[in-house]
Design a protein around this motif. Structure first.
Motif, short mmCIF file in Angstrom:
data_model
loop_
_atom_site.label_atom_id
_atom_site.label_comp_id
_atom_site.label_asym_id
_atom_site.label_seq_id
_atom_site.Cartn_x
_atom_site.Cartn_y
_atom_site.Cartn_z
N UNK A 1 0.83 -1.21 0.00
CA UNK A 1 0.00 0.00 0.00
C UNK A 1 0.86 1.27 0.00
N UNK A 2 2.00 1.22 0.69
CA UNK A 2 2.91 2.37 0.70
C UNK A 2 3.50 2.60 -0.69
N UNK A 3 3.83 1.50 -1.36
CA UNK A 3 4.38 1.64 -2.71
C UNK A 3 3.38 2.33 -3.62
N UNK A 4 2.12 1.90 -3.56
CA UNK A 4 1.09 2.49 -4.42
C UNK A 4 0.76 3.92 -3.99
N UNK A 5 0.69 4.19 -2.71
CA UNK A 5 0.34 5.53 -2.23
C UNK A 5 1.33 6.57 -2.74
N UNK A 6 2.59 6.17 -2.84
CA UNK A 6 3.66 7.04 -3.36
C UNK A 6 3.59 8.44 -2.77
N UNK A 7 3.95 8.53 -1.52
CA UNK A 7 3.97 9.82 -0.83
C UNK A 7 5.24 10.62 -1.14
N UNK A 8 6.03 10.16 -2.08
CA UNK A 8 7.24 10.88 -2.47
C UNK A 8 6.90 11.93 -3.53
N UNK A 9 7.91 12.63 -3.99
CA UNK A 9 7.74 13.60 -5.08
C UNK A 9 8.19 13.00 -6.41
N UNK A 10 8.43 11.69 -6.39
CA UNK A 10 8.99 11.02 -7.56
C UNK A 10 7.99 10.11 -8.25
N UNK A 11 8.24 9.84 -9.53
CA UNK A 11 7.54 8.76 -10.21
C UNK A 11 8.08 7.44 -9.68
N UNK A 12 7.24 6.42 -9.69
CA UNK A 12 7.69 5.08 -9.30
C UNK A 12 7.43 4.11 -10.45
N UNK A 13 8.51 3.52 -10.95
CA UNK A 13 8.41 2.48 -11.96
C UNK A 13 8.51 1.15 -11.24
N UNK A 14 7.41 0.39 -11.22
CA UNK A 14 7.34 -0.85 -10.46
C UNK A 14 7.23 -2.03 -11.43
N UNK B 1 13.43 12.79 -10.97
CA UNK B 1 12.53 12.23 -9.95
C UNK B 1 11.91 10.89 -10.35
N UNK B 2 12.72 9.83 -10.30
CA UNK B 2 12.23 8.49 -10.60
C UNK B 2 12.81 7.48 -9.61
N UNK B 3 11.96 6.55 -9.17
CA UNK B 3 12.38 5.43 -8.34
C UNK B 3 12.01 4.14 -9.08
N UNK B 4 12.97 3.24 -9.24
CA UNK B 4 12.66 1.94 -9.82
C UNK B 4 12.56 0.91 -8.69
N UNK B 5 11.42 0.21 -8.64
CA UNK B 5 11.17 -0.79 -7.61
C UNK B 5 10.86 -2.12 -8.28
N UNK C 1 2.95 -12.37 -15.68
CA UNK C 1 4.28 -11.77 -15.59
C UNK C 1 4.95 -11.75 -16.97
N UNK C 2 5.79 -10.73 -17.17
CA UNK C 2 6.08 -9.57 -16.31
C UNK C 2 4.97 -8.54 -16.40
N UNK C 3 4.91 -7.69 -15.39
CA UNK C 3 3.94 -6.60 -15.36
C UNK C 3 4.64 -5.37 -14.82
N UNK C 4 4.40 -4.23 -15.47
CA UNK C 4 5.09 -2.99 -15.11
C UNK C 4 4.09 -1.86 -15.01
N UNK C 5 4.23 -1.05 -13.97
CA UNK C 5 3.36 0.12 -13.81
C UNK C 5 4.21 1.34 -13.49
N UNK C 6 3.70 2.50 -13.89
CA UNK C 6 4.34 3.78 -13.57
C UNK C 6 3.37 4.56 -12.72
N UNK C 7 3.80 4.87 -11.49
CA UNK C 7 2.92 5.50 -10.50
C UNK C 7 3.39 6.94 -10.23
N UNK C 8 2.46 7.87 -10.34
CA UNK C 8 2.76 9.28 -10.08
C UNK C 8 2.75 9.55 -8.59
N UNK C 9 3.37 10.65 -8.15
CA UNK C 9 3.23 11.05 -6.75
C UNK C 9 1.74 11.18 -6.40
#
Length: 382
Positions: free
Chosen positions: A239-252, A280-284, A348-356
């Motif tokens: 849930x924290x990964x999806x909530x993305x309380x950072x200022x960065x994009x998250x590539x999961x 501003x990108x985080x790869x997870x 699989x594989x599955x990839x999503x890009x999550x905004x702040x």
């Protein structure tokens, strides 16, 4: 005494500059057009003879990766269209060696500076003029002294250099410009008058000379020494990964060691994380391997150098995430899928890009097109 002289000579050799590391000087105004024979994206090899009937020859050293070059790309095509019927031939030349670019220099374009990537770059901007490659030997860019991208060299009918420098004062603005040094120079040369400002500085990304490969090797060596971690993933962290309380994009990316496409595409995703490490990108990464397969998961991640940049480590920690790599250990994986991407089928594989803030900007199941991934990341930055 002879031994002493030998030691002195060896010591002197150690401090001498490596041949080829001196940046060439810019070609002087009035100099002749240097000879060249370079391959183009259209499959042809070009020489000065191919432009013998043109009254003016405009050479622009540029690249696929540089934000200044990207911003100028559309204006370059417009200049060609505006002047092609006035006897002007325009030729773009990529003088960069792609092996001389560190990943963090590639965060402003979906392309690197390889010859193969020149074709889609030119297509993106509708280029209808020749785009040539000089990155392998760099003979032409060296004799011209192309300092950065873009860098203009304008030759008259006698193929004497009349102007060299920047196109305009737009910098990284891709819109219209008030002052175009290139247009002023073209108008003067066509009219047979003196160019008022024959030399300007060519502000932009520096030419990636062959000797810079040493920097790339050092950067890679440093990266490979970074520790690689993997943490347990449960519903709360999901849930924290999806909530993305950072200022960065998250590539999961969801993957498994037994998934062939996952294993194949993983290095490109690591590369994407490194490309955008100063942006501003985080790869997870999230492994769906069984919990008892942790040794195999760790071994795989370590072999692919799935480390974490310092900037990303800080932002993840600030949002309560202990790592950039995870393995699901929380029981029923439906809870993880529901928490991160309820539309994911589980394939699989599955990839999503999550905004702040948690909005999913892009998702894809199956093999990725890494250029498209980079495009989506760049789009997300806007």
């Amino acid at each position: 005494m002879t031994k002493l002289k030998t030691l002195i000579a060896l010591a002197a050799a150690l401090v001498l500059p490596v041949v080829g590391q001196e940046i060439p000087k810019v070609l002087a105004i009035g100099a002749d057009l240097p000879n060249f024979s370079l391959p183009g994206t259209d499959g042809k090899t070009y020489t000065p003879a191919d432009f013998r009937d043109s009254k003016v020859l405009c050479i622009i050293f540029t690249s696929n990766h540089c934000p200044d070059a990207v911003a100028a790309a559309a204006r370059t095509e417009q200049i060609y269209q505006d002047y092609k019927d006035k006897g002007v031939a325009l030729v773009a030349v990529n003088g960069n060696n792609p092996g001389s670019l560190t990943p963090d220099e590639l965060g402003y374009s979906p392309f690197s500076d390889s010859f193969e990537e020149m074709t889609p770059f030119a297509k993106d901007f509708g280029w209808t003029f020749p785009y040539l490659y000089d990155g392998e030997k760099q003979e032409f860019v060296t004799v011209c002294g192309g300092q950065s991208t873009p860098h203009v060299f304008l030759f008259d009918a006698d193929r004497k250099l009349r102007y060299t420098g920047r196109m305009d004062d737009a910098g990284r603005n891709s819109g219209n410009v008030d002052k175009s040094y290139l247009r002023d120079a073209l108008d003067a040369v066509i009219a047979g008058t003196a160019v008022k400002e024959p030399v300007t500085r060519s502000f932009g990304c520096s030419t990636k000379w062959l000797f810079k490969k040493a920097n790339v090797a050092a950067d890679q060596g440093s990266w490979e020494k970074r520790p690689v971690t993997v943490s347990d993933l449960n519903e709360e962290i999901s849930k924290k990964i999806r909530a993305n309380d950072s200022k960065n994009l998250r590539l999961v990316n969801f993957w498994s060691t037994t998934c062939g496409p996952c294993v194949k595409e993983f290095p490109a995703l690591i590369d994407a994380g490194r490309r955008f490490q100063t942006r501003p990108l985080e790869f997870i990464s999230i492994s769906l391997d069984p919990a008892e397969q942790r040794p195999a998961v760790s071994k795989f991640l370590e072999s692919r150098h799935a480390a974490i940049p310092d900037s990303v480590a800080k932002s993840l920690a600030e949002t309560g995430l202990p790592s950039n790599n995870y393995q699901w250990t929380g029981g029923n994986p439906d809870t993880m899928a529901q928490a991160i991407d309820s539309e994911w089928s589980g394939a699989l594989p599955h990839t999503v890009l999550i905004a702040p803030g948690g909005k999913i900007l892009w998702r894809h199941t199956g093999d990725i097109d890494i250029v498209e991934v980079r495009r989506q990341i760049l789009k997300g930055f806007q």
